[in-house]
Scaffold this active site. Structure first.
Site, PDB file in Angstrom:
ATOM      1  N   LYS A 150      52.140  -9.052 -48.585  1.00  0.00           N
ATOM      2  CA  LYS A 150      52.758  -8.820 -49.910  1.00  0.00           C
ATOM      3  C   LYS A 150      53.788  -7.702 -49.834  1.00  0.00           C
ATOM      4  O   LYS A 150      54.892  -7.822 -50.345  1.00  0.00           O
ATOM      5  CB  LYS A 150      51.675  -8.452 -50.935  1.00  0.00           C
ATOM      6  CG  LYS A 150      52.248  -7.908 -52.236  1.00  0.00           C
ATOM      7  CD  LYS A 150      51.173  -7.556 -53.240  1.00  0.00           C
ATOM      8  CE  LYS A 150      50.677  -6.150 -53.166  1.00  0.00           C
ATOM      9  NZ  LYS A 150      51.628  -5.120 -53.650  1.00  0.00           N
ATOM     10  N   ASN A 151      53.422  -6.622 -49.180  1.00  0.00           N
ATOM     11  CA  ASN A 151      54.327  -5.473 -49.175  1.00  0.00           C
ATOM     12  C   ASN A 151      55.526  -5.665 -48.253  1.00  0.00           C
ATOM     13  O   ASN A 151      56.456  -4.880 -48.282  1.00  0.00           O
ATOM     14  CB  ASN A 151      53.570  -4.183 -48.813  1.00  0.00           C
ATOM     15  CG  ASN A 151      52.678  -3.732 -49.951  1.00  0.00           C
ATOM     16  OD1 ASN A 151      52.716  -4.318 -51.033  1.00  0.00           O
ATOM     17  ND2 ASN A 151      51.880  -2.707 -49.716  1.00  0.00           N
ATOM     18  N   CYS A 174      51.834   3.561 -63.538  1.00  0.00           N
ATOM     19  CA  CYS A 174      50.754   2.582 -63.558  1.00  0.00           C
ATOM     20  C   CYS A 174      49.434   3.291 -63.390  1.00  0.00           C
ATOM     21  O   CYS A 174      49.377   4.518 -63.309  1.00  0.00           O
ATOM     22  CB  CYS A 174      50.948   1.512 -62.506  1.00  0.00           C
ATOM     23  SG  CYS A 174      50.753   2.144 -60.865  1.00  0.00           S
ATOM     24  N   ARG A 179      53.988   7.602 -60.400  1.00  0.00           N
ATOM     25  CA  ARG A 179      54.930   6.877 -59.554  1.00  0.00           C
ATOM     26  C   ARG A 179      56.395   7.172 -59.890  1.00  0.00           C
ATOM     27  O   ARG A 179      57.142   6.289 -60.357  1.00  0.00           O
ATOM     28  CB  ARG A 179      54.621   5.378 -59.592  1.00  0.00           C
ATOM     29  CG  ARG A 179      53.167   5.123 -59.253  1.00  0.00           C
ATOM     30  CD  ARG A 179      52.861   3.706 -58.936  1.00  0.00           C
ATOM     31  NE  ARG A 179      53.191   3.345 -57.569  1.00  0.00           N
ATOM     32  CZ  ARG A 179      52.849   2.206 -56.999  1.00  0.00           C
ATOM     33  NH1 ARG A 179      52.181   1.320 -57.670  1.00  0.00           N
ATOM     34  NH2 ARG A 179      53.174   1.940 -55.753  1.00  0.00           N
ATOM     35  N   ASP A 195      45.811   1.978 -49.725  1.00  0.00           N
ATOM     36  CA  ASP A 195      45.504   0.643 -50.237  1.00  0.00           C
ATOM     37  C   ASP A 195      44.157   0.107 -49.762  1.00  0.00           C
ATOM     38  O   ASP A 195      43.743  -0.982 -50.171  1.00  0.00           O
ATOM     39  CB  ASP A 195      46.610  -0.349 -49.837  1.00  0.00           C
ATOM     40  CG  ASP A 195      47.869  -0.184 -50.679  1.00  0.00           C
ATOM     41  OD1 ASP A 195      47.825   0.587 -51.657  1.00  0.00           O
ATOM     42  OD2 ASP A 195      48.888  -0.808 -50.355  1.00  0.00           O
ATOM     43  N   ARG A 226      47.697 -10.469 -58.245  1.00  0.00           N
ATOM     44  CA  ARG A 226      48.971  -9.888 -57.799  1.00  0.00           C
ATOM     45  C   ARG A 226      49.029  -9.769 -56.276  1.00  0.00           C
ATOM     46  O   ARG A 226      50.116  -9.746 -55.704  1.00  0.00           O
ATOM     47  CB  ARG A 226      49.134  -8.471 -58.374  1.00  0.00           C
ATOM     48  CG  ARG A 226      49.512  -8.410 -59.824  1.00  0.00           C
ATOM     49  CD  ARG A 226      49.837  -6.975 -60.207  1.00  0.00           C
ATOM     50  NE  ARG A 226      50.545  -6.351 -59.099  1.00  0.00           N
ATOM     51  CZ  ARG A 226      50.423  -5.083 -58.742  1.00  0.00           C
ATOM     52  NH1 ARG A 226      49.659  -4.274 -59.411  1.00  0.00           N
ATOM     53  NH2 ARG A 226      51.092  -4.609 -57.710  1.00  0.00           N
TER      54      ARG A 226
HETATM   55  C1  UD1 Z   1      54.048   1.155 -51.302  1.00  0.00           C
HETATM   56  C2  UD1 Z   1      53.164  -0.042 -51.363  1.00  0.00           C
HETATM   57  C3  UD1 Z   1      51.816   0.318 -51.973  1.00  0.00           C
HETATM   58  C4  UD1 Z   1      51.184   1.472 -51.215  1.00  0.00           C
HETATM   59  C5  UD1 Z   1      52.158   2.630 -51.118  1.00  0.00           C
HETATM   60  C6  UD1 Z   1      51.646   3.764 -50.249  1.00  0.00           C
HETATM   61  C7  UD1 Z   1      54.769  -1.825 -51.629  1.00  0.00           C
HETATM   62  C8  UD1 Z   1      55.305  -2.901 -52.489  1.00  0.00           C
HETATM   63  N1  UD1 Z   1      53.818  -1.067 -52.165  1.00  0.00           N
HETATM   64  O1  UD1 Z   1      54.282   1.589 -52.640  1.00  0.00           O
HETATM   65  O2  UD1 Z   1      50.971  -0.832 -51.887  1.00  0.00           O
HETATM   66  O3  UD1 Z   1      50.035   1.912 -51.918  1.00  0.00           O
HETATM   67  O4  UD1 Z   1      53.407   2.188 -50.549  1.00  0.00           O
HETATM   68  O5  UD1 Z   1      51.326   3.315 -48.986  1.00  0.00           O
HETATM   69  O6  UD1 Z   1      55.127  -1.696 -50.476  1.00  0.00           O
HETATM   70  N2  UD1 Z   1      56.935   9.126 -54.645  1.00  0.00           N
HETATM   71  C9  UD1 Z   1      57.711  10.088 -55.271  1.00  0.00           C
HETATM   72  N3  UD1 Z   1      59.005   9.781 -55.560  1.00  0.00           N
HETATM   73  C10 UD1 Z   1      59.564   8.586 -55.244  1.00  0.00           C
HETATM   74  C11 UD1 Z   1      58.773   7.607 -54.602  1.00  0.00           C
HETATM   75  C12 UD1 Z   1      57.450   7.902 -54.313  1.00  0.00           C
HETATM   76  O7  UD1 Z   1      57.225  11.168 -55.582  1.00  0.00           O
HETATM   77  O8  UD1 Z   1      60.756   8.378 -55.527  1.00  0.00           O
HETATM   78  C13 UD1 Z   1      55.517   9.416 -54.362  1.00  0.00           C
HETATM   79  C14 UD1 Z   1      54.575   8.464 -55.106  1.00  0.00           C
HETATM   80  O9  UD1 Z   1      54.337   8.901 -56.415  1.00  0.00           O
HETATM   81  C15 UD1 Z   1      53.341   8.542 -54.242  1.00  0.00           C
HETATM   82  C16 UD1 Z   1      53.921   8.686 -52.835  1.00  0.00           C
HETATM   83  O10 UD1 Z   1      55.258   9.139 -53.003  1.00  0.00           O
HETATM   84  O11 UD1 Z   1      52.600   9.678 -54.575  1.00  0.00           O
HETATM   85  C17 UD1 Z   1      53.925   7.416 -52.020  1.00  0.00           C
HETATM   86  O12 UD1 Z   1      54.610   6.403 -52.723  1.00  0.00           O
HETATM   87  P1  UD1 Z   1      55.453   5.274 -51.968  1.00  0.00           P
HETATM   88  O13 UD1 Z   1      55.236   5.378 -50.516  1.00  0.00           O
HETATM   89  O14 UD1 Z   1      56.840   5.309 -52.487  1.00  0.00           O
HETATM   90  O15 UD1 Z   1      54.753   3.977 -52.509  1.00  0.00           O
HETATM   91  P2  UD1 Z   1      55.443   2.629 -52.945  1.00  0.00           P
HETATM   92  O16 UD1 Z   1      56.612   2.331 -52.076  1.00  0.00           O
HETATM   93  O17 UD1 Z   1      55.642   2.612 -54.405  1.00  0.00           O
END
Ligand code: UD1
Length: 420
Positions: free
Chosen positions: A22-23, A117, A122, A307, A399
């Site tokens: 999925k990711n 969420c 996020r 995850d 999902r």
């Molecule tokens: C992706 C995965 C999700 C997984 C996560 C962490 C997908 C579609 N989803 O989510 O399943 O749980 O990686 O392995 O690939 N953060 C910030 N600012 C930003 C972006 C992120 O502060 O602009 C923080 C987030 O709040 C969180 C951390 O960074 O605390 C990690 O988030 P991130 O690695 O970005 O997760 P996703 O890409 O959303």
């Protein structure tokens, strides 16, 4: 509304073939819109509502999308919209993946702000700051993010945190920026490597994906390609934990054991047997009650994945002794704890750590999935709880798990969908 009804206590025996990740597929579908020549044909696309939603958004943008079983064909040549403002955009965090590619292709974009969420606020600051460094200016108002550039230019960008999504967004945009981009302190997840392989096959020049520094030499344009998505390591991990918790002997096919190292290590430490065989990974276990308590801390890859945190917690509810689980990635990712307590779990939470003492038995209860992985974890607990467990809010599970009920039934679990 549908729910899952599970009668616990059945051992799991047999094999499951793991679907595409999925990711991986979500950013790959977003990257597909960068092709201005030729079609992309993507194999092993899982059947998930998140995938349906991103395909709907891409179609709205003017991309021709065809699905034939697990094969998706994209033709982005006639893409003609830069505004992703459908209702489902704000609900789907992954729609943020479209930000970089739309700007890269048209010089401007307008997308609905993805919401927070259940697992945390996020923020998206790392996505925006990185794209700004490539020459984009953003304006945010009334729930919309509007981006504009007079041309993307390569830059050296250091991420404050190795965000998976930000790394992917920047890789996509920088692929067709002018000059060289160097991304430092980036995420190293296997899905980043899969996306880089897809982009490189489209004609991009990306090196270093899978390490903490990625170099991208911008090219003028990208073309469609053929790609097979990597197996879903979280789906595989979930079935591995299910087998360890319920007890049994389960072979998982179409897995990459390297991607599962932290999960395999923790399952072995808890007392399950995990065998890497020619055709997959086999888990043999006498169930949660015969496991022992362990300590887990979630970390960016190659650390233990956030995850898989909820599912491991589900395994440990009856394990002998104490377990400690610390969540470092998302600030609110323990909502399943309250649901586990309804099943008789003995869990104490302090800050971002939970301490749990294994109980002799957990009991079926009516519980609610609070997010995707929490939902999977409640199913795992239900598989070995005494009596009937009813898991509500299963749209979360749909999902991210293609065929969960069918797979678990084929392994001998007593689980079905029912109308609430
Ligand atoms: C992706 C995965 C999700 C997984 C996560 C962490 C997908 C579609 N989803 O989510 O399943 O749980 O990686 O392995 O690939 N953060 C910030 N600012 C930003 C972006 C992120 O502060 O602009 C923080 C987030 O709040 C969180 C951390 O960074 O605390 C990690 O988030 P991130 O690695 O970005 O997760 P996703 O890409 O959303």
């Amino acid at each position: 509304m549908e729910e899952l009804v599970i009668n616990g206590g059945k051992r799991l025996e047999g094999k499951v073939t793991i679907k595409g990740s999925k990711n991986s597929i979500l950013p790959i579908l977003a990257a597909g819109i960068l092709a201005t020549e030729g079609k992309s044909v993507i194999h092993d696309v899982p059947n998930l509502t998140d995938v349906d939603n991103i395909m709907e958004i891409i179609e709205y943008l003017g991309v021709e999308v065809q699905r034939d079983g697990n094969i998706v064909t994209l033709d982005a040549i006639k893409m003609n919209r830069h505004d992703a403002t459908l209702d489902c955009v704000s609900e789907l965090r992954a729609s943020l993946f479209l930000l970089g590619p739309i700007i890269a292709r048209f010089g401007f974009s307008e997308i609905s702000q993805p919401g927070g969420c259940a697992i945390g606020t996020r923020p998206i600051d790392l996505h925006l700051k990185g794209l700004e460094a490539l020459g984009v200016t953003f304006e945010q108002s009334h729930g919309l993010i509007k981006g504009r550039t007079n041309g993307l230019k390569g830059a050296r960008i250091y991420l404050d945190f190795p965000s998976v999504g930000a790394t992917e967004n920047l890789m996509m945009a920088a692929s067709i920026a002018e000059g060289q981009t160097i991304l430092e302190n980036v995420a190293e997840e296997p899905e980043i490597v899969d996306l880089a392989n897809f982009l490189n096959n489209m004609g991009a020049k990306i090196s270093g994906a899978g390490t903490n520094m990625i170099k991208i030499n911008g090219v003028k344009s990208l073309k469609g390609t053929v790609h097979t998505v990597i197996p879903d390591r979280i789906e595989a991990g979930t079935y591995m934990v299910a087998a360890a918790a319920a007890g049994g002997n389960v072979l998982l096919e179409n897995v990459i054991a390297d991607h599962l190292k932290p999960v395999i290590a923790k399952l072995k430490e808890a007392g399950a047997q995990v065998l890497e065989e020619d055709d997959g990974i086999r888990v043999i276990s006498e169930g949660s009650i015969n496991c022992k308590g362990i300590v887990i801390k979630t970390m960016p890859y190659p650390g233990f994945p956030t995850d898989m945190q909820a599912q491991l917690l589900a395994l440990l509810l009856s394990a002998k002794g104490r377990s400690y689980v610390t969540e470092t990635i998302f600030e609110r990712r323990f909502q399943h704890v309250e649901e586990f307590r309804k099943m008789g779990a003995d869990i104490v939470m302090a800050g971002n750590t939970v301490a749990l003492s294994g109980v002799d038995k957990i009991y079926g209860a009516s519980v609610l999935a609070t997010d995707l992985r929490a939902g999977a974890a409640l199913v795992i607990a239900g598989l070995y709880a005494e009596g009937e467990t009813r898991v509500g809010n299963i749209h979360y599970i749909d999902r991210g798990y293609d065929g969960l009920v069918e797979n678990l039934r084929s392994l001998g679990a007593d689980i079905k969908r029912a109308v609430r």
